[in-house]
Design a protein around this motif. Structure first.
Motif, PDB file in Angstrom:
ATOM      1  N   LYS A  21      10.868   1.464  -2.503  1.00  0.00           N
ATOM      2  CA  LYS A  21       9.839   2.425  -2.917  1.00  0.00           C
ATOM      3  C   LYS A  21      10.375   3.358  -3.987  1.00  0.00           C
ATOM      4  O   LYS A  21       9.695   3.663  -4.975  1.00  0.00           O
ATOM      5  CB  LYS A  21       9.386   3.229  -1.693  1.00  0.00           C
ATOM      6  CG  LYS A  21       8.371   4.322  -1.989  1.00  0.00           C
ATOM      7  CD  LYS A  21       8.426   5.430  -0.965  1.00  0.00           C
ATOM      8  CE  LYS A  21       9.674   6.273  -1.130  1.00  0.00           C
ATOM      9  NZ  LYS A  21       9.719   7.432  -0.196  1.00  0.00           N
ATOM     10  N   THR A  65       0.832  -1.211   0.000  1.00  0.00           N
ATOM     11  CA  THR A  65       0.000   0.000   0.000  1.00  0.00           C
ATOM     12  C   THR A  65       0.863   1.255   0.000  1.00  0.00           C
ATOM     13  O   THR A  65       0.569   2.222  -0.713  1.00  0.00           O
ATOM     14  CB  THR A  65      -0.919  -0.004   1.231  1.00  0.00           C
ATOM     15  OG1 THR A  65      -1.662  -1.233   1.267  1.00  0.00           O
ATOM     16  CG2 THR A  65      -1.886   1.161   1.187  1.00  0.00           C
ATOM     17  N   TRP A  66       1.913   1.239   0.796  1.00  0.00           N
ATOM     18  CA  TRP A  66       2.837   2.371   0.868  1.00  0.00           C
ATOM     19  C   TRP A  66       3.430   2.687  -0.502  1.00  0.00           C
ATOM     20  O   TRP A  66       3.405   3.832  -0.960  1.00  0.00           O
ATOM     21  CB  TRP A  66       3.914   2.022   1.887  1.00  0.00           C
ATOM     22  CG  TRP A  66       5.035   3.004   2.034  1.00  0.00           C
ATOM     23  CD1 TRP A  66       5.043   4.321   1.696  1.00  0.00           C
ATOM     24  CD2 TRP A  66       6.330   2.729   2.573  1.00  0.00           C
ATOM     25  NE1 TRP A  66       6.264   4.884   1.991  1.00  0.00           N
ATOM     26  CE2 TRP A  66       7.069   3.939   2.524  1.00  0.00           C
ATOM     27  CE3 TRP A  66       6.937   1.587   3.101  1.00  0.00           C
ATOM     28  CZ2 TRP A  66       8.388   4.026   2.982  1.00  0.00           C
ATOM     29  CZ3 TRP A  66       8.235   1.674   3.561  1.00  0.00           C
ATOM     30  CH2 TRP A  66       8.948   2.882   3.498  1.00  0.00           C
ATOM     31  N   LEU A  81       0.613   3.887  -3.084  1.00  0.00           N
ATOM     32  CA  LEU A  81       0.163   5.252  -2.824  1.00  0.00           C
ATOM     33  C   LEU A  81       1.239   6.277  -3.188  1.00  0.00           C
ATOM     34  O   LEU A  81       0.939   7.360  -3.701  1.00  0.00           O
ATOM     35  CB  LEU A  81      -0.213   5.407  -1.348  1.00  0.00           C
ATOM     36  CG  LEU A  81      -1.453   4.639  -0.878  1.00  0.00           C
ATOM     37  CD1 LEU A  81      -1.600   4.750   0.633  1.00  0.00           C
ATOM     38  CD2 LEU A  81      -2.706   5.138  -1.574  1.00  0.00           C
ATOM     39  N   ASN A  82       2.503   5.921  -2.947  1.00  0.00           N
ATOM     40  CA  ASN A  82       3.588   6.845  -3.273  1.00  0.00           C
ATOM     41  C   ASN A  82       3.722   7.021  -4.779  1.00  0.00           C
ATOM     42  O   ASN A  82       3.966   8.139  -5.262  1.00  0.00           O
ATOM     43  CB  ASN A  82       4.898   6.320  -2.681  1.00  0.00           C
ATOM     44  CG  ASN A  82       6.022   7.322  -2.810  1.00  0.00           C
ATOM     45  OD1 ASN A  82       6.880   7.196  -3.677  1.00  0.00           O
ATOM     46  ND2 ASN A  82       6.033   8.330  -1.961  1.00  0.00           N
ATOM     47  N   GLN A  97      -3.467  14.452  -5.656  1.00  0.00           N
ATOM     48  CA  GLN A  97      -2.091  14.566  -5.161  1.00  0.00           C
ATOM     49  C   GLN A  97      -2.060  14.974  -3.692  1.00  0.00           C
ATOM     50  O   GLN A  97      -1.182  14.541  -2.939  1.00  0.00           O
ATOM     51  CB  GLN A  97      -1.298  15.556  -6.021  1.00  0.00           C
ATOM     52  CG  GLN A  97      -1.611  17.031  -5.831  1.00  0.00           C
ATOM     53  CD  GLN A  97      -0.755  17.679  -4.755  1.00  0.00           C
ATOM     54  OE1 GLN A  97       0.341  17.209  -4.478  1.00  0.00           O
ATOM     55  NE2 GLN A  97      -1.269  18.749  -4.164  1.00  0.00           N
ATOM     56  N   LEU A 105      -1.878  10.060   2.587  1.00  0.00           N
ATOM     57  CA  LEU A 105      -2.103   8.637   2.797  1.00  0.00           C
ATOM     58  C   LEU A 105      -0.805   7.836   2.746  1.00  0.00           C
ATOM     59  O   LEU A 105      -0.574   6.958   3.588  1.00  0.00           O
ATOM     60  CB  LEU A 105      -3.088   8.104   1.754  1.00  0.00           C
ATOM     61  CG  LEU A 105      -4.533   8.601   1.873  1.00  0.00           C
ATOM     62  CD1 LEU A 105      -5.385   8.012   0.763  1.00  0.00           C
ATOM     63  CD2 LEU A 105      -5.116   8.253   3.239  1.00  0.00           C
ATOM     64  N   TYR A 106       0.064   8.146   1.775  1.00  0.00           N
ATOM     65  CA  TYR A 106       1.285   7.344   1.682  1.00  0.00           C
ATOM     66  C   TYR A 106       2.216   7.616   2.873  1.00  0.00           C
ATOM     67  O   TYR A 106       2.875   6.697   3.381  1.00  0.00           O
ATOM     68  CB  TYR A 106       1.979   7.568   0.338  1.00  0.00           C
ATOM     69  CG  TYR A 106       3.165   8.491   0.327  1.00  0.00           C
ATOM     70  CD1 TYR A 106       4.418   8.077   0.807  1.00  0.00           C
ATOM     71  CD2 TYR A 106       3.073   9.784  -0.200  1.00  0.00           C
ATOM     72  CE1 TYR A 106       5.506   8.924   0.779  1.00  0.00           C
ATOM     73  CE2 TYR A 106       4.159  10.626  -0.231  1.00  0.00           C
ATOM     74  CZ  TYR A 106       5.377  10.195   0.264  1.00  0.00           C
ATOM     75  OH  TYR A 106       6.449  11.037   0.233  1.00  0.00           O
ATOM     76  N   VAL A 163       1.275   6.720  -7.002  1.00  0.00           N
ATOM     77  CA  VAL A 163       0.125   7.514  -7.443  1.00  0.00           C
ATOM     78  C   VAL A 163       0.335   8.986  -7.094  1.00  0.00           C
ATOM     79  O   VAL A 163       0.052   9.877  -7.908  1.00  0.00           O
ATOM     80  CB  VAL A 163      -1.170   6.978  -6.803  1.00  0.00           C
ATOM     81  CG1 VAL A 163      -2.349   7.885  -7.140  1.00  0.00           C
ATOM     82  CG2 VAL A 163      -1.447   5.555  -7.277  1.00  0.00           C
ATOM     83  N   PHE A 164       0.824   9.255  -5.885  1.00  0.00           N
ATOM     84  CA  PHE A 164       1.071  10.648  -5.500  1.00  0.00           C
ATOM     85  C   PHE A 164       2.058  11.322  -6.451  1.00  0.00           C
ATOM     86  O   PHE A 164       1.833  12.453  -6.912  1.00  0.00           O
ATOM     87  CB  PHE A 164       1.606  10.723  -4.071  1.00  0.00           C
ATOM     88  CG  PHE A 164       2.360  11.996  -3.798  1.00  0.00           C
ATOM     89  CD1 PHE A 164       1.686  13.210  -3.683  1.00  0.00           C
ATOM     90  CD2 PHE A 164       3.746  12.002  -3.688  1.00  0.00           C
ATOM     91  CE1 PHE A 164       2.381  14.395  -3.462  1.00  0.00           C
ATOM     92  CE2 PHE A 164       4.448  13.175  -3.462  1.00  0.00           C
ATOM     93  CZ  PHE A 164       3.767  14.379  -3.351  1.00  0.00           C
ATOM     94  N   PHE A 180      -3.369  11.699  -1.634  1.00  0.00           N
ATOM     95  CA  PHE A 180      -2.427  10.581  -1.692  1.00  0.00           C
ATOM     96  C   PHE A 180      -1.108  10.916  -1.002  1.00  0.00           C
ATOM     97  O   PHE A 180      -0.422  10.008  -0.521  1.00  0.00           O
ATOM     98  CB  PHE A 180      -2.185  10.161  -3.144  1.00  0.00           C
ATOM     99  CG  PHE A 180      -3.277   9.299  -3.695  1.00  0.00           C
ATOM    100  CD1 PHE A 180      -3.423   7.989  -3.284  1.00  0.00           C
ATOM    101  CD2 PHE A 180      -4.179   9.807  -4.625  1.00  0.00           C
ATOM    102  CE1 PHE A 180      -4.434   7.189  -3.790  1.00  0.00           C
ATOM    103  CE2 PHE A 180      -5.190   9.024  -5.138  1.00  0.00           C
ATOM    104  CZ  PHE A 180      -5.327   7.706  -4.711  1.00  0.00           C
ATOM    105  N   TYR A 181      -0.739  12.183  -0.958  1.00  0.00           N
ATOM    106  CA  TYR A 181       0.465  12.552  -0.210  1.00  0.00           C
ATOM    107  C   TYR A 181       0.309  12.199   1.270  1.00  0.00           C
ATOM    108  O   TYR A 181       1.199  11.619   1.893  1.00  0.00           O
ATOM    109  CB  TYR A 181       0.757  14.043  -0.361  1.00  0.00           C
ATOM    110  CG  TYR A 181       1.902  14.512   0.518  1.00  0.00           C
ATOM    111  CD1 TYR A 181       3.215  14.287   0.140  1.00  0.00           C
ATOM    112  CD2 TYR A 181       1.651  15.162   1.728  1.00  0.00           C
ATOM    113  CE1 TYR A 181       4.270  14.706   0.950  1.00  0.00           C
ATOM    114  CE2 TYR A 181       2.692  15.583   2.537  1.00  0.00           C
ATOM    115  CZ  TYR A 181       4.000  15.353   2.139  1.00  0.00           C
ATOM    116  OH  TYR A 181       5.040  15.761   2.947  1.00  0.00           O
TER     117      TYR A 181
END
Length: 401
Positions: free
Chosen positions: A362, A116-117, A120-121, A332, A338-339, A123-124, A335-336
């Protein structure tokens, strides 16, 4: 384990020994005299390991034939010595089915956190670069990211989706230098990505371990093993090779990534020193960090860029992109938070070493995905420099173990 019994006047007499298999003859055994005194006799027996009894020495008792006779008896006084020792073998602890299931569930949980980390990173970074290409105002973009995270956590606490942390003045006082460093690092990274490719920014940011070692060594006086210092050679060399061969090199973008590295190193140092003994979960810790960083950043963002520039840039972006631009900004920003939140939650479950390795992986996922999505031109030498820098980061993580 050893037990010894000494008799000065009494002994063990041995009578006529006969064949054990003869049915009609009984062996005659001389009576054993009473032991007059037993001092300091330790009869503690360990039942956790098997015991091995040592055989009597040949020089004391002789050899016993099958017919019951003794070949030679050479007594040395009347001492009787019995030795026993525990088997030297390691014990394998038994693991119950419940413990095995719990360990498996923990591994699955950490795996989900990591996946997930990274997702999400990625996507951000994609949406952040899209926003910055159409709206080149990194100070406002950074502010919106922190504002979105702060709003999400305030709603979560108000609705009791998440438990609000119990904080006091000492908590916020300790958090203040961490928030300052976090704000600088966040803005500097955003400025870098507004000027250069996402892949280049993350290649330079993979050199963060080198900044960590140098700052700790020369400012804090800490020392490290030789392998740690040697691991800095491929990190620095790889980053330099990637920077020299970057087709779209920009000094502002390069310096932004370097400043971000330095700021995040100080953030980690302040965090370790100031947050000792304060029990706040990773999720709530990052939420408080975002809120304090937002308070610090907002006046500077207004002073550097200002509402007039934002308004003009916003209208231009809407005319070029359309309504999708609004969704890009929202994505953005969300997602910032969330990650980063998931990364801090991961740190609650794993060791710092595992976290640093996960952070290295990552960056690889971000670099590769951004090159594919944005079709960033990469020379073979540039790719080699990136690979060397990332390999050095991995070696650094292992050397710190």
């Amino acid at each position: 384990m050893m037990a010894s019994v000494s008799q000065s006047a009494a002994g063990i007499g041995v009578g006529d020994l006969v064949r054990l298999k003869a049915p009609c003859v009984r062996p005659r055994i001389a009576p054993v005299h009473a032991v007059s005194a037993i001092k300091n006799l330790d009869l503690t027996v360990s039942t956790r390991k098997p015991l091995y009894l040592a055989s009597p020495e040949q020089s004391r008792f002789g050899l016993l034939h099958r017919d019951g006779s003794l070949l030679a008896i050479r007594p040395r006084g009347h001492d009787f010595k019995c030795e026993a020792y525990e088997a030297d073998r390691s014990e394998v602890p038994e693991i119950s089915p419940e413990q095995a299931r719990s360990a498996s569930a923990q591994k699955v949980k950490i795996g989900i956190y990591f996946a997930t980390w990274w997702a999400l990173n990625v996507v951000f970074n994609i949406y952040n670069k899209k926003v910055l290409n159409a709206f080149p105002y990194p100070w406002l973009t950074s502010t919106l990211s922190l504002a979105a995270g702060s709003l999400i956590m305030l709603i979560s606490w108000a609705t009791r989706i998440a438990e609000a942390p119990k904080t006091d003045f000492n908590f916020w006082k300790a958090l203040a230098p961490v928030a300052v460093a976090h704000t600088i690092g966040h803005v500097a990274a955003t400025v870098s990505m507004s000027k250069v490719a996402v892949s280049f920014t993350h290649i330079i940011k993979s050199g963060e371990p080198a900044f960590s070692v140098l700052v700790s060594r020369f400012l804090l006086g800490e020392t490290f093993p030789v392998p740690v210092y040697l691991s800095l050679v491929p990190i620095i060399g790889g980053c330099a090779l990637a920077a020299v061969t970057e087709l779209n090199f920009n000094m502002t973008g390069f310096m932004g990534a370097m400043i971000s590295n330095l700021a995040f190193v100080f953030r980690n140092i302040f965090s370790k020193r100031g947050m000792k003994g304060l029990s706040v979960s990773g999720m709530n810790y990052y939420a408080c960090l975002s809120m304090l960083s937002l308070v610090i950043l907002t006046p500077f963002a207004i002073a550097v860029e200002g509402p007039q520039m934002w308004s003009a840039g916003w209208q231009t972006a809407l005319s070029q992109i359309g309504p999708n631009f609004v969704w890009w900004v929202a994505a953005q920003s969300v997602f910032y938070h969330l990650y980063n939140q998931v990364s801090y939650m991961s740190l609650d479950e794993i060791s710092p070493l595992t976290f640093s390795i996960g952070n290295t992986m990552k960056r690889i996922s971000v670099i590769v995905s951004s090159i594919i999505i944005f079709r960033t031109p990469v020379q073979p030498v540039n790719a080699l420099g990136a690979a060397i820098a990332i390999l050095g980061t991995f070696i650094y993580s292992q050397a710190k173990l």
